[in-house]
Design a protein around this motif. Structure first.
Motif, mmCIF file in Angstrom:
data_model
loop_
_atom_site.group_PDB
_atom_site.id
_atom_site.type_symbol
_atom_site.label_atom_id
_atom_site.label_comp_id
_atom_site.label_asym_id
_atom_site.label_seq_id
_atom_site.Cartn_x
_atom_site.Cartn_y
_atom_site.Cartn_z
ATOM 1 N N GLN A 1 0.772 4.051 -2.889
ATOM 2 C CA GLN A 1 0.570 5.466 -2.570
ATOM 3 C C GLN A 1 1.691 6.317 -3.165
ATOM 4 N N TYR B 1 -12.235 -1.552 -2.597
ATOM 5 C CA TYR B 1 -10.846 -1.573 -3.052
ATOM 6 C C TYR B 1 -10.649 -2.580 -4.187
ATOM 7 N N CYS C 1 0.831 -1.214 0.000
ATOM 8 C CA CYS C 1 0.000 0.000 0.000
ATOM 9 C C CYS C 1 0.857 1.253 0.000
ATOM 10 N N VAL C 2 1.968 1.213 0.701
ATOM 11 C CA VAL C 2 2.876 2.363 0.716
ATOM 12 C C VAL C 2 3.453 2.585 -0.677
ATOM 13 N N ASN D 1 -5.828 9.534 -10.475
ATOM 14 C CA ASN D 1 -4.803 9.391 -9.438
ATOM 15 C C ASN D 1 -5.345 9.775 -8.070
ATOM 16 N N VAL E 1 -6.918 3.556 -2.006
ATOM 17 C CA VAL E 1 -5.857 2.776 -1.368
ATOM 18 C C VAL E 1 -5.867 3.018 0.139
ATOM 19 N N ILE E 2 -6.099 4.253 0.555
ATOM 20 C CA ILE E 2 -6.207 4.538 1.988
ATOM 21 C C ILE E 2 -7.394 3.782 2.582
ATOM 22 N N LEU F 1 1.219 9.061 -6.018
ATOM 23 C CA LEU F 1 1.576 10.445 -5.705
ATOM 24 C C LEU F 1 2.587 10.987 -6.706
ATOM 25 N N GLN G 1 -7.410 7.003 -6.845
ATOM 26 C CA GLN G 1 -6.531 5.891 -6.468
ATOM 27 C C GLN G 1 -5.965 6.104 -5.071
ATOM 28 N N ILE G 2 -5.503 7.296 -4.786
ATOM 29 C CA ILE G 2 -4.933 7.586 -3.468
ATOM 30 C C ILE G 2 -5.980 7.390 -2.377
#
Length: 149
Positions: free
Chosen positions: A9, A56, A5-6, A31, A38-39, A13, A34-35
């Motif tokens: 992200q 998700y 996930c990191v 995008n 994902v969170i 980003l 997506q951010i």
């Protein structure tokens, strides 16, 4: 899962920044979503919220589809053309930031000499690129697909 996930992200980003630089509104919107998703997916996994995990999962399928479209768009598969204003929602003439600022690219601005032409209008000449901008965009999308799968 957390490390993945990191990476998702960070990749989203990074892509968001370059899409903002090119004023490409369709990818910016994708995008951003997506951010956010994902969170939510990370939160849903940690807290075991099945609805968030389903959102998700569905979004990941849409995200992969979007990135396949981006690849087809920049490689001009079918009737697609990278010269259209599709990525900017036909609002502006902006293109990929990588078109003029890719690795090794030498950018020259040539001002028009014709009378009556606006002074802020100019022609940009780009030469010497190590890799063409469309391949950089394809690489970005391919990385997004690999991280999603």
């Amino acid at each position: 899962m957390f490390c993945l996930c990191v990476f998702l992200q960070l990749a989203a980003l990074e892509r968001q920044i370059f899409d903002f630089l090119g004023f490409q509104w369709a990818p910016i919107l994708g995008n951003f979503l997506q951010i956010i998703v994902v969170i939510l997916g990370l939160f849903g996994t940690i807290q075991f919220r099945p609805r968030y995990i389903v959102v998700y999962t569905v979004w990941t399928a849409l995200w992969v589809t979007w990135n396949v479209f981006i690849i087809c768009f920049y490689l001009e598969v079918g009737g697609l053309s990278k010269e259209t204003d599709l990525m900017t929602f036909n609002i502006s003439m902006h293109r990929s930031w990588w078109r003029e600022h890719g690795p090794g690219c030498i950018r020259r601005v040539v001002r028009p000499s014709a009378p009556g032409v606006l002074e802020d209008y100019s022609y940009v000449s780009v030469t010497g690129c190590v890799i063409d901008f469309q391949y950089l965009e394809v690489i970005h999308s391919a990385i997004q697909i690999l991280l999603s799968v």
